[in-house]
Scaffold this active site. Structure first.
Site, mmCIF file in Angstrom:
data_model
loop_
_atom_site.group_PDB
_atom_site.id
_atom_site.type_symbol
_atom_site.label_atom_id
_atom_site.label_comp_id
_atom_site.label_asym_id
_atom_site.label_seq_id
_atom_site.Cartn_x
_atom_site.Cartn_y
_atom_site.Cartn_z
ATOM 1 N N LYS A 204 0.849 -1.191 0.000
ATOM 2 C CA LYS A 204 0.000 0.000 0.000
ATOM 3 C C LYS A 204 0.883 1.240 0.000
ATOM 4 C CE LYS A 204 -3.548 2.476 2.512
ATOM 5 N NZ LYS A 204 -4.671 2.379 3.437
ATOM 6 N N ARG A 214 -11.009 10.310 1.780
ATOM 7 C CA ARG A 214 -10.905 11.012 3.072
ATOM 8 C C ARG A 214 -12.151 11.855 3.311
ATOM 9 N NH1 ARG A 214 -4.798 11.430 2.751
ATOM 10 N NH2 ARG A 214 -4.340 9.193 2.881
ATOM 11 N N GLU A 243 7.281 -6.533 1.576
ATOM 12 C CA GLU A 243 6.045 -6.406 2.362
ATOM 13 C C GLU A 243 5.143 -7.632 2.148
ATOM 14 O OE1 GLU A 243 4.923 -4.502 4.624
ATOM 15 O OE2 GLU A 243 5.992 -2.590 4.528
ATOM 16 N N LYS A 258 -2.273 -1.472 -3.790
ATOM 17 C CA LYS A 258 -3.129 -0.289 -3.721
ATOM 18 C C LYS A 258 -2.290 0.972 -3.786
ATOM 19 C CE LYS A 258 -6.229 1.991 -0.538
ATOM 20 N NZ LYS A 258 -6.588 2.136 0.850
ATOM 21 N N SER A 284 -10.523 5.555 -4.553
ATOM 22 C CA SER A 284 -11.463 6.667 -4.712
ATOM 23 C C SER A 284 -11.023 7.669 -5.776
ATOM 24 C CB SER A 284 -11.656 7.369 -3.366
ATOM 25 O OG SER A 284 -10.403 7.810 -2.857
HETATM 26 C C1 PBG Z 1 -7.481 3.439 5.570
HETATM 27 C C2 PBG Z 1 -7.818 3.288 4.148
HETATM 28 C C3 PBG Z 1 -7.644 4.219 3.108
HETATM 29 C C4 PBG Z 1 -8.238 3.658 1.999
HETATM 30 C C5 PBG Z 1 -8.705 2.393 2.357
HETATM 31 N N1 PBG Z 1 -8.430 2.188 3.684
HETATM 32 C C6 PBG Z 1 -7.077 5.594 3.114
HETATM 33 C C7 PBG Z 1 -5.709 5.845 3.538
HETATM 34 O O1 PBG Z 1 -4.909 4.934 3.743
HETATM 35 O O2 PBG Z 1 -5.374 7.014 3.711
HETATM 36 C C8 PBG Z 1 -8.354 4.321 0.662
HETATM 37 C C9 PBG Z 1 -9.528 3.910 -0.150
HETATM 38 C C10 PBG Z 1 -9.791 4.763 -1.338
HETATM 39 O O3 PBG Z 1 -9.129 5.786 -1.594
HETATM 40 O O4 PBG Z 1 -10.733 4.421 -2.056
HETATM 41 N N2 PBG Z 1 -6.284 3.026 6.008
#
Ligand code: PBG
Length: 335
Positions: A204, A214, A243, A258, A284
């Site tokens: 990630k 957010r 990882e 991701k 997102s």
């Molecule tokens: C939380 C999390 C995030 C997302 C999924 N779980 C945001 C982040 O890590 O800041 C992002 C999902 C998306 O942008 O659709 N840890």
């Protein structure tokens, strides 16, 4: 000899012969996409209204518990195997440790129970991280300006156990703390939850593409600083394999990369290196980019959805977490 030379030369070889009609294009297609490949990302909220639109993600609404249960029924009807659930928590309930994350009467366990009651055939995956619940918007516990690893892991273990006990089928740690997969796996074993799956957000990256999320979960205003001390540097690729290797050794059943579209090379490397179920998250920002371009008339939305989702599979993903899942499932059923 390279493969390219073995193919011979023009005019004996005319690649366009294989593209001349739909039937032959379908016949030779290497990658296929169907509802089975989709994991539907939904956002739930603990407010009174059934559905509240998310400004930064046109077409996405935060759902209350009843609507989340209906989403599970819709997934069943569309043949979508798994829903990924993300919570929007009222600001008044947030604190430094994300206490609400381990409230047995909280929003997420309530949604899990309602969804499993409504459509037991559909898998429910929960995000393990504290950011929807902390007043600083970070995924772990903040002390003296730092996200403290081991104390955060202890909180994440409690969160994971609570949700596994509520009936979640898949635990998805998205926090990027070191050692959390192993700690969660051991705790699940001890609690008699040995069949609970773990899909680890193994690779990630610290990414701008989470921006709209957010707002969706209400952590945009809260977030102080960035997540670069725990999420990965987007310039790195070997680190993704490290990882993943750690998470596999610690007991992850499935791996995730991701964000998605800007990280197809990582998807390919992870799939080739581990040959394990590998997933990718069309996050997102990727969703909102397509929606914005389509709204401006610059892209055809349906084609952009199918093309990007197919690209993830072509890169080696076994499935895709996407906010487009129900729309994609309908498009693919109609195709
Ligand atoms: C939380 C999390 C995030 C997302 C999924 N779980 C945001 C982040 O890590 O800041 C992002 C999902 C998306 O942008 O659709 N840890």
């Amino acid at each position: 000899m390279s493969k390219v030379n073995q193919f011979g030369a023009f005019p004996s070889v005319r690649p366009r012969r294989l593209r001349q009609a739909d039937w032959v294009r379908r016949l030779v297609r290497e990658t296929t996409l169907g509802a089975d490949d989709l994991i539907w990302a939904i956002v739930a909220h603990d407010g009174a209204q059934p559905r509240v639109p998310v400004q930064a993600m046109p077409g996405i609404e935060r759902l209350n518990v009843e609507e989340a249960a209906k989403a599970a029924e819709e997934a069943r009807a569309l043949g979508i195997p798994l829903i990924a659930l993300f919570p929007f928590i009222d600001g008044a309930k947030k604190d430094n440790q994300g206490s609400e994350a381990t409230n047995p009467k909280g929003l997420v366990p309530a949604c899990v129970r309602a969804m499993k009651a409504a459509a037991p055939e559909v898998g429910v995956m929960v995000d393990i991280a504290l950011d929807p619940f902390t007043d600083h918007g970070h995924d772990g516990v903040l002390r003296g300006g730092a996200i403290v690893n081991d104390e955060s892991v202890a909180r994440l273990v409690d969160q994971a156990l609570l949700l596994a006990q509520a009936g979640a089928d898949v635990i998805a740690p998205s926090d990027m703390m070191d050692g959390r997969v192993g700690a969660i796996r051991m705790a699940l074993e001890k609690a008699g939850k040995q069949d609970t799956l773990i899909m680890s957000y193994a690779a990630k990256y610290a990414s701008c593409f989470y921006g709209p999320y957010r707002e969706a979960i209400g952590s945009a205003k809260a977030l102080t600083g960035d997540k670069k001390t725990y999420q990965m540097d987007f310039a790195n690729t070997d680190e993704a394999l490290k990882e993943c290797a750690l998470d596999v050794a610690e007991g992850a059943d499935m791996l995730m990369v991701k964000p998605g579209l800007a990280y197809l090379d990582i998807v390919r490397r992870v799939k080739d290196a581990f040959s394990l179920p590998t997933f990718v998250f069309q996050v997102s920002g990727e969703y909102s980019m397509i929606k914005a371009a389509a709204a401006a008339g610059w892209l055809e939305e349906d084609r952009a959805i199918v093309e990007t989702l197919t690209a993830f599979k072509r890169a080696g993903a076994d499935g895709i977490i996407t906010y487009f899942a129900p729309r994609a499932a309908r498009l693919l059923a109609a195709a």
